[in-house]
Design a protein around this motif. Structure first.
Motif, PDB file in Angstrom:
ATOM      1  N   ALA A  67      34.652  46.313  38.099  1.00  0.00           N
ATOM      2  CA  ALA A  67      35.238  46.471  36.645  1.00  0.00           C
ATOM      3  C   ALA A  67      34.104  46.018  35.618  1.00  0.00           C
ATOM      4  N   ARG A  68      34.401  46.274  34.407  1.00  0.00           N
ATOM      5  CA  ARG A  68      33.092  45.854  33.479  1.00  0.00           C
ATOM      6  C   ARG A  68      33.444  44.320  33.325  1.00  0.00           C
ATOM      7  N   VAL A  69      34.741  43.944  33.096  1.00  0.00           N
ATOM      8  CA  VAL A  69      34.752  42.492  32.434  1.00  0.00           C
ATOM      9  C   VAL A  69      35.535  41.777  33.790  1.00  0.00           C
ATOM     10  N   ALA A  70      35.260  40.469  33.922  1.00  0.00           N
ATOM     11  CA  ALA A  70      36.339  39.643  34.623  1.00  0.00           C
ATOM     12  C   ALA A  70      36.797  38.599  33.506  1.00  0.00           C
ATOM     13  N   LEU A  71      38.088  38.412  33.579  1.00  0.00           N
ATOM     14  CA  LEU A  71      38.828  37.504  32.672  1.00  0.00           C
ATOM     15  C   LEU A  71      39.210  36.214  33.560  1.00  0.00           C
ATOM     16  N   VAL A  72      38.429  35.269  33.163  1.00  0.00           N
ATOM     17  CA  VAL A  72      38.652  34.019  33.904  1.00  0.00           C
ATOM     18  C   VAL A  72      39.702  33.134  33.212  1.00  0.00           C
ATOM     19  N   ARG A  90      37.770  29.131  40.352  1.00  0.00           N
ATOM     20  CA  ARG A  90      38.046  30.429  39.532  1.00  0.00           C
ATOM     21  C   ARG A  90      36.609  30.773  38.801  1.00  0.00           C
ATOM     22  N   VAL A  91      35.808  29.788  38.359  1.00  0.00           N
ATOM     23  CA  VAL A  91      34.545  29.862  37.866  1.00  0.00           C
ATOM     24  C   VAL A  91      33.568  30.398  39.002  1.00  0.00           C
ATOM     25  N   ASP A  92      33.499  29.666  40.041  1.00  0.00           N
ATOM     26  CA  ASP A  92      32.609  30.023  41.169  1.00  0.00           C
ATOM     27  C   ASP A  92      32.827  31.400  41.409  1.00  0.00           C
ATOM     28  N   THR A  93      34.074  31.935  41.553  1.00  0.00           N
ATOM     29  CA  THR A  93      34.650  32.976  42.080  1.00  0.00           C
ATOM     30  C   THR A  93      33.990  34.220  41.147  1.00  0.00           C
ATOM     31  N   VAL A 158      39.302  44.979  25.813  1.00  0.00           N
ATOM     32  CA  VAL A 158      39.156  45.158  26.967  1.00  0.00           C
ATOM     33  C   VAL A 158      40.293  46.227  27.548  1.00  0.00           C
ATOM     34  N   GLU A 159      39.708  47.379  28.381  1.00  0.00           N
ATOM     35  CA  GLU A 159      40.735  48.377  28.841  1.00  0.00           C
ATOM     36  C   GLU A 159      40.867  48.113  30.281  1.00  0.00           C
ATOM     37  N   ASP A 160      39.813  47.651  30.944  1.00  0.00           N
ATOM     38  CA  ASP A 160      40.165  47.237  32.367  1.00  0.00           C
ATOM     39  C   ASP A 160      39.467  46.181  32.705  1.00  0.00           C
ATOM     40  N   ALA A 161      39.986  45.293  33.717  1.00  0.00           N
ATOM     41  CA  ALA A 161      39.407  43.901  33.890  1.00  0.00           C
ATOM     42  C   ALA A 161      39.709  43.699  35.245  1.00  0.00           C
ATOM     43  N   ILE A 162      38.942  42.665  35.983  1.00  0.00           N
ATOM     44  CA  ILE A 162      39.418  41.677  37.168  1.00  0.00           C
ATOM     45  C   ILE A 162      39.865  40.449  36.630  1.00  0.00           C
ATOM     46  N   ILE A 163      41.126  40.005  36.978  1.00  0.00           N
ATOM     47  CA  ILE A 163      41.440  38.860  36.629  1.00  0.00           C
ATOM     48  C   ILE A 163      41.267  37.916  37.804  1.00  0.00           C
ATOM     49  N   VAL A 164      40.671  36.714  37.306  1.00  0.00           N
ATOM     50  CA  VAL A 164      40.151  35.703  38.405  1.00  0.00           C
ATOM     51  C   VAL A 164      41.109  34.331  38.196  1.00  0.00           C
ATOM     52  N   THR A 165      41.999  34.094  39.239  1.00  0.00           N
ATOM     53  CA  THR A 165      42.641  32.821  39.278  1.00  0.00           C
ATOM     54  C   THR A 165      43.222  32.634  40.821  1.00  0.00           C
ATOM     55  N   GLN A 166      43.923  31.662  40.921  1.00  0.00           N
ATOM     56  CA  GLN A 166      44.469  31.460  42.375  1.00  0.00           C
ATOM     57  C   GLN A 166      45.625  32.549  42.656  1.00  0.00           C
ATOM     58  N   GLN A 167      45.808  32.561  43.768  1.00  0.00           N
ATOM     59  CA  GLN A 167      46.821  33.738  44.282  1.00  0.00           C
ATOM     60  C   GLN A 167      48.176  33.544  43.753  1.00  0.00           C
ATOM     61  N   PHE A 168      48.754  32.277  43.568  1.00  0.00           N
ATOM     62  CA  PHE A 168      49.965  32.074  43.145  1.00  0.00           C
ATOM     63  C   PHE A 168      50.183  32.711  41.719  1.00  0.00           C
ATOM     64  N   HIS A 169      49.110  32.345  41.015  1.00  0.00           N
ATOM     65  CA  HIS A 169      49.173  32.999  39.604  1.00  0.00           C
ATOM     66  C   HIS A 169      49.012  34.136  39.101  1.00  0.00           C
ATOM     67  N   LEU A 170      48.219  34.828  39.990  1.00  0.00           N
ATOM     68  CA  LEU A 170      47.806  36.301  39.920  1.00  0.00           C
ATOM     69  C   LEU A 170      48.827  37.527  39.395  1.00  0.00           C
ATOM     70  N   VAL A 187      41.324  39.033  41.750  1.00  0.00           N
ATOM     71  CA  VAL A 187      40.726  38.556  42.713  1.00  0.00           C
ATOM     72  C   VAL A 187      41.074  37.124  42.833  1.00  0.00           C
ATOM     73  N   ILE A 188      41.375  36.922  44.101  1.00  0.00           N
ATOM     74  CA  ILE A 188      42.196  35.761  44.608  1.00  0.00           C
ATOM     75  C   ILE A 188      41.015  34.497  44.611  1.00  0.00           C
ATOM     76  N   ALA A 189      40.942  33.378  43.624  1.00  0.00           N
ATOM     77  CA  ALA A 189      39.988  32.425  43.754  1.00  0.00           C
ATOM     78  C   ALA A 189      40.407  31.149  44.578  1.00  0.00           C
ATOM     79  N   ASP A 190      41.318  31.290  45.526  1.00  0.00           N
ATOM     80  CA  ASP A 190      41.305  30.266  46.435  1.00  0.00           C
ATOM     81  C   ASP A 190      40.191  30.146  47.348  1.00  0.00           C
ATOM     82  N   GLN A 191      39.420  29.153  47.180  1.00  0.00           N
ATOM     83  CA  GLN A 191      38.013  28.912  47.801  1.00  0.00           C
ATOM     84  C   GLN A 191      38.445  27.807  48.728  1.00  0.00           C
ATOM     85  N   ARG A 192      39.644  26.897  48.713  1.00  0.00           N
ATOM     86  CA  ARG A 192      39.662  25.816  49.562  1.00  0.00           C
ATOM     87  C   ARG A 192      41.168  25.761  49.773  1.00  0.00           C
TER      88      ARG A 192
END
Length: 233
Positions: A67-72, A90-93, A158-170, A187-192
């Protein structure tokens, strides 16, 4: 001989009045419990439906769409500027998405004030990992997830985006973005593995938060901070 009766009240047609009084009180109590159960059950059921509805749009990092944009979405920042574990993930993802060529712009959205600034802390973390400054758009008005999604559409166009946060929040974030006119995937940001206490608290608050998201979409009130459009280049 006259018969004297010591009965001073006619028997109740359906039984003793005291028993009826107790029965009615019990019935009222049962009805109250039923209303409470329904009131609590709807938010839980609504969250379950939202989670099921948006499950196909959740992706692990290595299977992320483009997507063009990631909304973190922002989260807690400590007084010394250190990101909380979930926010760092989230930011690392988002950084990984940019470095993989999956997105071209990052919106760092959170609460931004003089003494507490989530977007600035998120941006500093991304810059330290090699993301160019011109790639990042700070959003200081993302006080809530609804505000972040609303401003992404109305302010940043923004018309289309990837949302970046933890799975429970997405699921909640995707519901809000889609309802506000953004074609989004998550995109799931659970890295641990997070602490059980943190996950329990997050899961517990998600049902009422998802119900509140429904109310937000029905009402469509502008967020407290809005302003003129700033289309992303």
């Amino acid at each position: 001989m006259a018969i004297v009766s010591n009965v001073t009240e006619k028997p109740h047609r359906f039984g003793h009045p005291g028993l009826m009084h107790i029965t009615r009180r019990r019935l009222a109590f049962i009805l109250l419990l039923g209303l409470i159960a329904v009131g609590l059950g709807f938010p839980v059921g609504w969250r379950a439906w939202v989670s099921m509805r948006y499950a196909p749009l959740l992706h692990p990092l290595d299977e992320a769409p483009s997507a063009r944009v990631a909304l973190v979405l922002g989260a807690r920042v400590y007084a010394n500027g250190r990101l909380s574990t979930m926010l760092r993930d989230r930011v690392d993802t988002a950084v990984a998405l940019y470095q993989a060529g999956k997105v071209h712009k990052l919106i760092m959205s959170g609460a931004g004030e003089a003494e507490y600034d989530e977007p600035a802390a998120m941006t500093a973390h991304a810059l330290a990992r090699g993301v160019p400054a011109e790639t990042i758009q700070l959003d200081y008005g993302g006080l809530r997830t609804y505000d972040s999604c609303y401003r992404a559409k109305e302010i940043f166009q923004v018309e289309d985006a990837i949302i970046v946060t933890q799975q429970f929040h997405l699921p909640r974030a995707l519901f809000l973005c889609e309802s506000l006119g953004i074609q989004a995937s998550g995109v799931i940001a659970d890295q641990r593995v997070y602490s059980p206490r943190s996950i329990a608290w997050s899961e517990m608050r998600e049902a009422p938060a998802t119900f509140l998201a429904l109310i937000d979409i029905v009402q469509r009130h502008p967020p407290p901070m809005l302003g003129a459009p700033i289309p992303l280049e």
